[in-house]
Design an enzyme around this catalytic site. Sequence first.
Site, PDB file in Angstrom:
ATOM      1  CG  ASP A  48      -2.071  -0.905   1.287  1.00  0.00           C
ATOM      2  OD1 ASP A  48      -2.138  -1.679   0.094  1.00  0.00           O
ATOM      3  OD2 ASP A  48      -2.715  -0.999   2.180  1.00  0.00           O
ATOM      4  CG  ASP A  52      -0.866   4.947  -0.204  1.00  0.00           C
ATOM      5  OD1 ASP A  52      -1.811   4.972  -0.942  1.00  0.00           O
ATOM      6  OD2 ASP A  52      -0.955   4.931   1.069  1.00  0.00           O
ATOM      7  CB  SER A  97     -36.354  -6.562 -13.917  1.00  0.00           C
ATOM      8  OG  SER A  97     -37.491  -7.434 -14.189  1.00  0.00           O
ATOM      9  CE  LYS A 129     -31.877 -11.241  -9.157  1.00  0.00           C
ATOM     10  NZ  LYS A 129     -32.204 -10.266  -8.221  1.00  0.00           N
ATOM     11  NE  ARG A 150     -34.103  -2.261 -12.943  1.00  0.00           N
ATOM     12  CZ  ARG A 150     -34.363  -3.391 -12.553  1.00  0.00           C
ATOM     13  NH1 ARG A 150     -33.889  -4.556 -13.403  1.00  0.00           N
ATOM     14  NH2 ARG A 150     -34.925  -3.530 -11.793  1.00  0.00           N
ATOM     15  CD  GLU A 193     -27.131  -5.622  -8.843  1.00  0.00           C
ATOM     16  OE1 GLU A 193     -27.326  -5.521  -9.994  1.00  0.00           O
ATOM     17  OE2 GLU A 193     -28.250  -5.516  -8.081  1.00  0.00           O
ATOM     18  CE  LYS A 309     -26.689 -12.994 -16.422  1.00  0.00           C
ATOM     19  NZ  LYS A 309     -25.600 -11.999 -16.310  1.00  0.00           N
ATOM     20  CB  CYS A 450     -49.373   6.037  29.184  1.00  0.00           C
ATOM     21  SG  CYS A 450     -48.042   4.801  29.005  1.00  0.00           S
TER      22      CYS A 450
HETATM   23  P1  AMP Z   1     -34.910  -8.337 -10.056  1.00  0.00           P
HETATM   24  O1  AMP Z   1     -34.631  -6.626  -9.502  1.00  0.00           O
HETATM   25  O2  AMP Z   1     -35.423  -9.158  -8.944  1.00  0.00           O
HETATM   26  O3  AMP Z   1     -35.864  -8.389 -11.299  1.00  0.00           O
HETATM   27  O4  AMP Z   1     -33.747  -8.998 -10.630  1.00  0.00           O
HETATM   28  C1  AMP Z   1     -32.994  -8.328 -11.654  1.00  0.00           C
HETATM   29  C2  AMP Z   1     -31.922  -7.703 -11.252  1.00  0.00           C
HETATM   30  O5  AMP Z   1     -30.898  -8.550 -10.651  1.00  0.00           O
HETATM   31  C3  AMP Z   1     -31.061  -6.925 -12.341  1.00  0.00           C
HETATM   32  O6  AMP Z   1     -31.633  -5.785 -12.762  1.00  0.00           O
HETATM   33  C4  AMP Z   1     -29.466  -6.942 -11.748  1.00  0.00           C
HETATM   34  O7  AMP Z   1     -29.466  -5.596 -11.188  1.00  0.00           O
HETATM   35  C5  AMP Z   1     -29.655  -7.776 -10.766  1.00  0.00           C
HETATM   36  N1  AMP Z   1     -28.671  -8.672 -10.908  1.00  0.00           N
HETATM   37  C6  AMP Z   1     -27.766  -9.126  -9.928  1.00  0.00           C
HETATM   38  N2  AMP Z   1     -26.746 -10.099 -10.121  1.00  0.00           N
HETATM   39  C7  AMP Z   1     -27.157 -10.241 -11.360  1.00  0.00           C
HETATM   40  C8  AMP Z   1     -26.121 -11.024 -12.537  1.00  0.00           C
HETATM   41  N3  AMP Z   1     -25.261 -11.748 -12.043  1.00  0.00           N
HETATM   42  N4  AMP Z   1     -26.864 -11.052 -13.852  1.00  0.00           N
HETATM   43  C9  AMP Z   1     -27.928 -10.336 -14.252  1.00  0.00           C
HETATM   44  N5  AMP Z   1     -28.679  -9.454 -13.168  1.00  0.00           N
HETATM   45  C10 AMP Z   1     -28.212  -9.421 -11.781  1.00  0.00           C
END
Ligand code: AMP
Length: 712
Positions: A48, A52, A97, A129, A150, A193, A309, A450
């Site tokens: 580190d 720096d 989504s 997720k 989003r 994310e 996916k 009270c």
């Molecule tokens: P939901 O909000 O429950 O409809 O879930 C969809 C959201 O999951 C997406 O808009 C992403 O923001 C989030 N997400 C988190 N991890 C993943 C991932 N590995 N692939 C795709 N979406 C993800």
Amino acid sequence: MMEQESMFDPRMAAETVSDPAARVEKLRREIEHHSYLYYAQDAPEISDAAFDSLMAELRELEAAHPELIDPASPTQRVGGYVGEQFAPVRHAQRMYSLDNAMDLDELDAWTQRVIEAAGRAVEFVCELKIDGSSIALTYDAGVLAKAATRGDGTTGEDVTVNMRTVRDVPLRLRDAGVAGLADSDGSVEVRGEVYMPKASFDALNAAAAANGKAPFANPRNAAAGSLRQKDPAITKGRDLSTFIYAIADERAVKAESQWELLQWLRESGFHVNPDVALCATPAEVRAFCESVAEKRSVLPYEIDGVVVKVNSFAMQRELGFTAKAPRWAIAYKFPPEEKTTLLRDITVQVGRTGAITPVAELDPVRVAGSTVAHATLHNLDEVHRKDVRVGDTVIVRKAGDVIPEVLGPVLSLRPEGVLAWEMPATCPSCGSPIVREEGEAAFRCVSMDCPAQALERLLHWASRGAMDIDGMGEEIVARLVESERVRDVADYYSLTEYELATLETGRINKEGEPIHLGSTIAAKLVAAIEASKARPLARVLFGLGIRHVGKTTGEQLAAAFPSMERLMAASEEELAEVDGVGGVIARSIRAFFDNADNCEVVHRLGRMGVTMEDAHTGDEIPQTLAGITFVLTGSLVESGMTRDEAGARLKAMGAKVSGSVSKKTGYVVAGEAAGSKYDKAVSLGVPVLTEADLLRLLEAGSLEAAGIEARE
Ligand code: AMP
């Protein structure tokens, strides 16, 4: 990276470098490389302190040669303030989504469907997720140009300034990434994310608690909230991270599949989650989901499932999208998490109307994203039905945002001799008798005087949905009640800055002296109290805490009686005629205003300048939406309005607002993360409005003026 003393004296270097431009570029490349190793690969090569030192040299050179400063420089992560609002960003490709599979059987059904639709073997990529907030990062000529949330999927908010402070977000793509683009001009939009690690979330909430602020409900809200700060320095201090897993348009990269894309994202410098699997069969997908569920609690960040996916981009294109989500991906959601813990005690809470609620006091336990130490047990019957006893080991369940629940005891672990719980005979706050009214589940403290009830009434008045006195939290109100500076809600308005500044917080300093609230907080509170005077009548009515008068009833009453005086004079029959107010509520309102003490408080509020009359009555706003029913779903991120607020404004224009979609629904307004109501609207052919449409409608005053097609 930890801040450490630099070993290097940059001043000397700045003077002696012969070609500062070349040196600056070299330093930037070096720093980017080490940031990448540290944040994205988790494999630092230098200390580190050495890092720096490089940063210090770069800063010094840039200070000596301001013409060399470049927004892509690692020194430029914290920029200026965000303006009044985050600018809207229209996504070139929609941010979808995901459809959900609520259990492994639903997941199997989905994988089978996909295989049938494809008519051949299908490879799947499984990813965690991440429970954060979606983000889109746009690079122009390889340099981070824009970061957007989003939003409703079509339009998000520009959070570039704040995302730049997130250290694992590359400000420039690595060369290997640029080389992997189809057109190598370096322009591309990636998606992922932004999240807050569990440890940082806990630390943030501990700090919030120490400062008397409301904690965040879960790391996802904390991440989203941190991203929407007006001051990027605050975002920087919040320890956000990213995982990037997608690209807006897969044709932009040479990759042919999700698996190759992840590899390209890694090479480009992004932080890509290492817990991914390429699965050749549904059984492998299932096994991955099961293995993740097991190790979920040891991950340093929250996840709420697994995203599966279809690997091949060609096959993804064949499968396409529904209105809301891709057909080639699904989110397998974990079942609600359950944990066992010790039920230390069952205490009772006295509500603002005297209702007594038993509360489980638990050994703190982490369940689905937050630490649970208390859980309501609702009422005595519930305690008996579940047969939970003090000393029991109990099962606690929580799913994501949902309120934690005590499911029941583990009977085999019950110690001997524990007794069934009974309601105490007297109020723990004032000692008055606790009684159960005829035909009611709830027990009540009957006292009119009270302190626990007074505290709850005061907190309710100051709460966000009511008068929204920012900073007036539980700790401060409790001290105000104890010190007898405040007894009823009108007393807030005669508090002086001096009284607040000298209020003892109950804490002591190192010398053992009491700590006072101090003048800075006092000044803010006085300003917040002053600001609350202007809240509309509906909020005043809600804030008074009349039994059965919730937010919506407050709005309905204010619409029917736009002045407090008229409302107070209304008979029970007149009140019962108001939309949404039946006999029980009318009686309760009358009883409230028939009490001389309550009337005195209301009059005192009026004298202090609190709204007693709405400037705009329902009659003055043209009722262009009369007879049209609206349903609101999802959250309104752009305007920051709550659904209630948006609903109230629609109602003021004559609309009806309903909670469920039917063929008779006029319009559904779908905000971010709209759920099943959206699907239902689509299937019934009910027109769906975006938040932007809604804002236009509210602004323009009629459907026609807003350019929204009227329904037959
Ligand atoms: P939901 O909000 O429950 O409809 O879930 C969809 C959201 O999951 C997406 O808009 C992403 O923001 C989030 N997400 C988190 N991890 C993943 C991932 N590995 N692939 C795709 N979406 C993800």
